[in-house]
Design a protein around this motif. Sequence first.
Motif, short mmCIF file in Angstrom:
data_model
loop_
_atom_site.label_atom_id
_atom_site.label_comp_id
_atom_site.label_asym_id
_atom_site.label_seq_id
_atom_site.Cartn_x
_atom_site.Cartn_y
_atom_site.Cartn_z
N ILE A 227 0.84 -1.20 0.00
CA ILE A 227 0.00 0.00 0.00
C ILE A 227 0.88 1.25 0.00
N PRO A 228 0.62 2.19 -0.88
CA PRO A 228 1.46 3.41 -0.91
C PRO A 228 1.28 4.26 0.35
N PRO A 229 2.30 5.03 0.66
CA PRO A 229 2.29 5.80 1.91
C PRO A 229 1.09 6.74 2.06
N CYS A 230 0.64 7.33 0.95
CA CYS A 230 -0.49 8.25 1.05
C CYS A 230 -1.73 7.53 1.56
N ILE A 231 -1.97 6.32 1.01
CA ILE A 231 -3.15 5.56 1.42
C ILE A 231 -2.98 5.07 2.86
N LYS A 302 -4.81 10.66 -9.20
CA LYS A 302 -3.40 10.39 -9.43
C LYS A 302 -2.52 11.20 -8.46
N CYS A 303 -1.25 10.84 -8.41
CA CYS A 303 -0.33 11.45 -7.45
C CYS A 303 -0.36 12.97 -7.50
N GLU A 304 -0.39 13.49 -8.71
CA GLU A 304 -0.35 14.94 -8.89
C GLU A 304 -1.49 15.61 -8.12
N VAL A 305 -2.67 15.02 -8.26
CA VAL A 305 -3.84 15.56 -7.58
C VAL A 305 -3.69 15.41 -6.06
N LEU A 306 -3.21 14.24 -5.65
CA LEU A 306 -3.05 14.00 -4.21
C LEU A 306 -2.01 14.96 -3.63
N LYS A 307 -0.99 15.23 -4.43
CA LYS A 307 0.04 16.16 -3.97
C LYS A 307 -0.57 17.53 -3.74
N SER A 308 -1.37 17.97 -4.70
CA SER A 308 -1.88 19.34 -4.58
C SER A 308 -2.94 19.44 -3.49
N LEU A 311 -2.47 15.32 0.31
CA LEU A 311 -2.66 13.96 0.79
C LEU A 311 -1.45 13.07 0.50
N CYS A 312 -0.55 13.57 -0.29
CA CYS A 312 0.65 12.80 -0.60
C CYS A 312 1.64 13.03 0.53
N ILE A 313 1.73 12.07 1.45
CA ILE A 313 2.69 12.24 2.55
C ILE A 313 3.57 11.01 2.71
N ASN A 314 4.69 11.23 3.34
CA ASN A 314 5.68 10.16 3.58
C ASN A 314 6.12 9.45 2.30
N GLN A 315 6.29 10.17 1.24
CA GLN A 315 6.75 9.55 -0.01
C GLN A 315 7.98 8.70 0.23
N ASP A 316 8.04 7.56 -0.45
CA ASP A 316 9.25 6.76 -0.34
C ASP A 316 9.90 6.58 -1.71
N TYR A 318 9.87 4.29 -3.91
CA TYR A 318 9.05 3.76 -5.01
C TYR A 318 8.20 4.86 -5.64
N CYS A 319 7.89 5.84 -4.83
CA CYS A 319 7.03 6.92 -5.31
C CYS A 319 7.62 7.64 -6.51
N GLU A 320 8.95 7.71 -6.52
CA GLU A 320 9.60 8.41 -7.62
C GLU A 320 9.25 7.81 -8.97
N LYS A 321 8.98 6.49 -8.97
CA LYS A 321 8.76 5.82 -10.24
C LYS A 321 7.31 5.84 -10.69
N VAL A 322 6.42 6.30 -9.83
CA VAL A 322 5.00 6.17 -10.18
C VAL A 322 4.28 7.50 -10.29
N LYS A 323 3.20 7.44 -11.05
CA LYS A 323 2.37 8.63 -11.21
C LYS A 323 1.02 8.42 -10.56
N HIS A 324 0.79 7.20 -10.10
CA HIS A 324 -0.52 6.87 -9.57
C HIS A 324 -0.39 5.87 -8.43
N PRO A 325 -1.13 6.05 -7.34
CA PRO A 325 -1.01 5.12 -6.21
C PRO A 325 -1.30 3.67 -6.60
N LEU A 326 -2.19 3.46 -7.57
CA LEU A 326 -2.47 2.08 -7.98
C LEU A 326 -1.27 1.45 -8.68
N GLN A 327 -0.53 2.30 -9.36
CA GLN A 327 0.68 1.84 -10.03
C GLN A 327 1.71 1.42 -8.97
N TYR A 328 1.77 2.21 -7.91
CA TYR A 328 2.65 1.90 -6.78
C TYR A 328 2.32 0.50 -6.26
N TYR A 329 1.03 0.28 -6.07
CA TYR A 329 0.59 -1.00 -5.53
C TYR A 329 0.99 -2.15 -6.44
S1 SF4 Z 1 3.86 9.88 -4.73
FE1 SF4 Z 1 1.87 9.06 -5.24
S2 SF4 Z 1 1.87 7.04 -4.39
FE2 SF4 Z 1 3.55 8.09 -3.44
S3 SF4 Z 1 2.68 8.90 -1.56
FE3 SF4 Z 1 2.52 10.48 -3.08
S4 SF4 Z 1 0.51 10.21 -3.92
FE4 SF4 Z 1 0.98 8.35 -2.86
#
Ligand code: SF4
Lengths: 336, 405
Positions: A227-231, A302-308, A311-316, A318-329
């Motif tokens: 599960i990605p950090p944001c979720i 998608k990440c961009e929206v969550l960032k703005s 809600l995008c917190i504690n990025q790790d 793996y986050c660098e490689k993804v544009k979408h939390p589902l992709q992270y998963y």
């Molecule tokens: S980069 Fe995307 S997947 Fe990672 S925490 Fe931020 S919103 Fe979630």
Amino acid sequence: MLTIEDLAKYPFLNKATSYIAQFGLTLDDFSSGEFNKIIDRALMKLKYAIEGKILRIDSSELDIEILSHALALALAYGMKNAWIVRRFANIEQKKCYELMKAEESKKLIEIAKDGFGWNLELADINGYDFSMPLNQFLQIAPKFQSQSWKLVNFMVSNGKVYIKKEKIARLLSEAVKIKILKKMEEEEVKRMKIPEELAIKLKDIKKLIRSRREIMEEREVPKEGAIPPCISAIMKDVKEGKPVSHMARFTVTAFLLNIGMSVEEIFNFFKNIADFDENKALYQIRHIAGMIGSKTKYIPPKCEVLKSSGLCINQDKYCEKVKHPLQYYKIRRKGL
Amino acid sequence: MNIIFQAFKRYYSNINPSDLHIIELEKREIALIPFKEERMIRHISFKDLTSLKNYLENNVPLHLYYSSAYYGNPQAEDMNAKCWEGADLIFDVDADHIPTDCKNLHDKWFCLNCNEYGFGVPPEDCPKCKQRKIDVTTWICEKCLDIAKEEVLKLIDEYLVPDFGINSKDIEICFSGHRGYHIHIQLEDFRKLSGDGRREIADYVRGIGIDLRAHGLRLINGIVFGPDIRDPGWRGRIARAFYEYISKSSIEELEKILGKKAELIISKREKILDSMMMNGTKWFIPKGIGIKKISKIVEVAIKRNLCNIDERVTIDIKRLIRYPNSLHGKTGLKVCRLSYSNLNKFDPLKDAVVFKSGSIKIYVKEVPKIRMEDYELGPIKNEVLEVPESLAIYLICKGAAEMGK
Ligand code: SF4
Ligand SMILES: [Zn+2]
Ligand SMILES: [Zn+2]
């Protein structure tokens, strides 16, 4: 006129506070055993709150009803456990809402005045029942997310907002909840200590809280590690009973649905949310799952929206490689 | 810039402290942009008007601001330590946010990266190199100012007074010194409003999120019911907008919304209007036009009623806003305080002019057609000429001219 029974029904009233003050009781007085009836009733109220059930008013002994409410609330604060205070505030909101919907209009005017200093007036125009000053309306109404609560969807005239009775009940009961929650931040309340003799009696309550919260925690989600950090962050808040924004709720729900959790599972998971409303939650989850209204199944933002939206917190890494939390998963699940 | 500095210094030296009056000065944060550097100086506060005046005389500001908020400690740097006590309710109406055709004539944007340029409302990213390095030169124009003024009157006459119940004498209007107006409501009632509450107010005047059903538009047993044109608030506004649209629109306009069915409305126009006038909520709508189409018409019709405000200013409970009677550093014009009753005859290009001594020789790089007081100029490029002081200062502030030799 507000009667003693009204004070028992609506213990947040200022009149109720002064009524209670007459007894001159402090928390320490309850150690003596003389007030067991009140204590038992208070514990019962806490138990119901933890279980998310409404305890009906017992009109046969109004003083006990009134005092036990104050005691229950004091104990909730004294336990220094925000979760239980939130549960309590929630149940009070629900209880007041039900009672107020059935209340006479004149009585509601008195309640609003005494409880919150609001100046309701009777109105009978275009299906509205009351009017209230704009600034007072805006203290609470913006907290509701739905479109039907937007100011632009009310009749506003000459500084007054026109409003139906059902909505007044909702507004007042929300104000009750907020009053209870706000008090938690007061210095005096923070300093409050529960005397030893009373603390012993809280053992069962504490156990109940723990088991209740454990049940909720057991409802884990598949492939936790993926599960990605944001979720996870939102899920953590949900588990702790913290209120989460509409957007956060949507994101988690859509995410969990998309990784294969059932409506039922998600519903159970959300049960722990402080302001949990069964019907509404079920509706929302189903809606997001695409079962109501439209057929489209929603996907989380998608990440961009969550960032703005913060809600995008504690990025790790793996986050660098993804544009979408589902992709992270997807990426991480493979590696697990 | 020296001439500007001298002029501004003169202005602040001669100003009467009472002209710097604002409500509860001691609770406001004062901020300014000085001449020497671009950096804003913040977190200052003053106990009285004289000390403020003396400060300004010695630290001449290019731009001067104060907080819409009232603070317990306005000079504290940390926002939490400032102790927010409330804030005025503010509306910002600016030609920058209102689309006008004349912007194509007087506003120019320029890409700092690839030198691409164009006119009118600037794009966010350069259409050629996609970089976000757009610079704009905007000009005060009478048309834009008039449109902004109309917008202010709409806000006050259609929303603040009738709906929000604000007395017009409690409304303070400030000409921004450039292309817009700020409307300040300093009433106790609104001071404690949260950002969320203010958003609702902003959305209300912008008509964001309207649900027509909530205002009584619905179909019951095949009959269309709508709000009454005499209703207050958005109900009446919706009905009146619809009424006006039906009575005025051409078949071509209606066709855009209704297609072939536009004809139905045109042929039954009188009957529809009569029904709204006579029956109130029971609208006569020709068969074949459903509630969805009516909603579409309403959506188009109410566009004219919406207020074009910069909602960020209204929502922000800690906004810095231009100080009344200060000078705008991009124009040299005075931030004039106006009452509702003198807004109508206010001519910013005359009444906000403070520098009126003689004429100055300047070298003009490039200007579109402009006016200051009764003097007209442009469009011209690369010319030396002698103009009235107010115009010289305006052009130099804009960076469009230099002192001529
Ligand atoms: S980069 Fe995307 S997947 Fe990672 S925490 Fe931020 S919103 Fe979630
Ligand atoms: Zn470019
Ligand atoms: Zn213009």
